[in-house]
Design an enzyme around this catalytic site. Structure first.
Site, PDB file in Angstrom:
ATOM      1  NE  ARG A  37      -4.107  -1.756   2.214  1.00  0.00           N
ATOM      2  CZ  ARG A  37      -5.293  -1.395   1.723  1.00  0.00           C
ATOM      3  NH1 ARG A  37      -5.509  -0.160   1.349  1.00  0.00           N
ATOM      4  NH2 ARG A  37      -6.261  -2.272   1.600  1.00  0.00           N
ATOM      5  CG  HIS A  81     -18.959   8.354   3.020  1.00  0.00           C
ATOM      6  ND1 HIS A  81     -18.286   7.189   2.703  1.00  0.00           N
ATOM      7  CD2 HIS A  81     -19.964   7.994   3.845  1.00  0.00           C
ATOM      8  CE1 HIS A  81     -18.863   6.178   3.318  1.00  0.00           C
ATOM      9  NE2 HIS A  81     -19.882   6.638   4.022  1.00  0.00           N
ATOM     10  CB  THR A 113      -8.517  12.497   9.186  1.00  0.00           C
ATOM     11  OG1 THR A 113      -9.681  11.675   9.346  1.00  0.00           O
ATOM     12  CG2 THR A 113      -8.890  13.967   9.265  1.00  0.00           C
ATOM     13  CG  ASP A 117     -15.612   6.758   5.175  1.00  0.00           C
ATOM     14  OD1 ASP A 117     -15.147   7.446   4.252  1.00  0.00           O
ATOM     15  OD2 ASP A 117     -16.001   5.591   5.018  1.00  0.00           O
ATOM     16  CD  GLN A 145     -29.772  16.612  -3.501  1.00  0.00           C
ATOM     17  OE1 GLN A 145     -29.399  17.692  -3.061  1.00  0.00           O
ATOM     18  NE2 GLN A 145     -30.704  16.519  -4.445  1.00  0.00           N
TER      19      GLN A 145
END
Ligand code: NHR
Length: 184
Positions: A37, A81, A113, A117, A145
């Site tokens: 990662r 999100h 951060t 989420d 939205q």
């Protein structure tokens, strides 16, 4: 503001196609080509930094980013999100909202951060859950939205109006912008 580039981890992402059609530079950094990662995050940062963007906006980006990456873009990395955070962090938000029987659902733009989420909330839009809603119908109304609030958040960022105080975002300015929108 100008969209400097659209960078994805999959060449077949619809967003990359749309960017090409719009004349925006695109690039792919395929996470499957990296053994860790951290290595992927570093390659992604290198690709981003080539464009020196002021703001980095995740959109449908599905790879959790490590602490080093997040700190590098601290205060200028945002995500959208598909839920009213702190409800339903993580995946399958529309399915979970229907299972829980919530009456209001929606989307949230937040600073990113290390804790996924959970960053400071910039703007939210609420959508009424309707009888007979399916995961797909609810997702479609939330997406409408998302298309309102993400440009709005970027606009405020570019104007330098987002102030984070004790983990809470305040939108500065004379017209005291409404950071809570409701489906019309
Ligand atoms: N990274 C950090 N550090 N913080 C956030 O707030 C992040 C993030 C990376 C992505 C988007 C987020 C969403 O809006 C996002 C926010 C994917 C996962 C996830 O579990 C979680 C949250 C989000 C996106 N990803 C799995 C992983 O192991 C892979 C899941 C998959 O490929 O289907 O990376 O939803």
């Amino acid at each position: 503001a100008r969209v400097a580039a659209v960078i994805g981890n999959r060449t077949d992402a619809a967003g990359l196609r749309f960017a090409v059609q719009s004349g925006v530079p695109v690039q792919t950094v395929d996470d499957r080509e990296f053994s860790s990662r951290e290595a992927f995050d570093a390659a992604l940062a290198k690709a981003i930094d080539a464009y020196s963007p002021d703001l980095v906006a995740l959109a449908g980006f599905m790879r959790i980013l490590g602490g080093d990456f997040v700190r590098r873009y601290s205060g200028r990395l945002v995500n959208i999100h598909p839920s009213l955070l702190p409800a339903f962090p993580g995946l399958h938000t529309h399915r979970r909202a229907l299972q829980e029987g919530v009456k209001l659902h929606g989307c949230t733009v937040h600073f990113v951060t290390p804790q996924v989420d959970h960053g400071p909330i910039i703007v939210q839009a609420a959508v009424a859950v309707r009888a007979g809603d399916t995961e797909e119908s609810l997702a479609a109304r939330v997406l409408r939205q998302e298309h309102r609030v993400y440009p709005l958040a970027a606009h405020w960022f570019v104007e330098g109006r987002l102030v984070v105080e004790n983990g809470v975002v305040r939108v500065s300015g004379s017209d005291a912008a409404q950071a809570m929108l409701v489906e019309e």
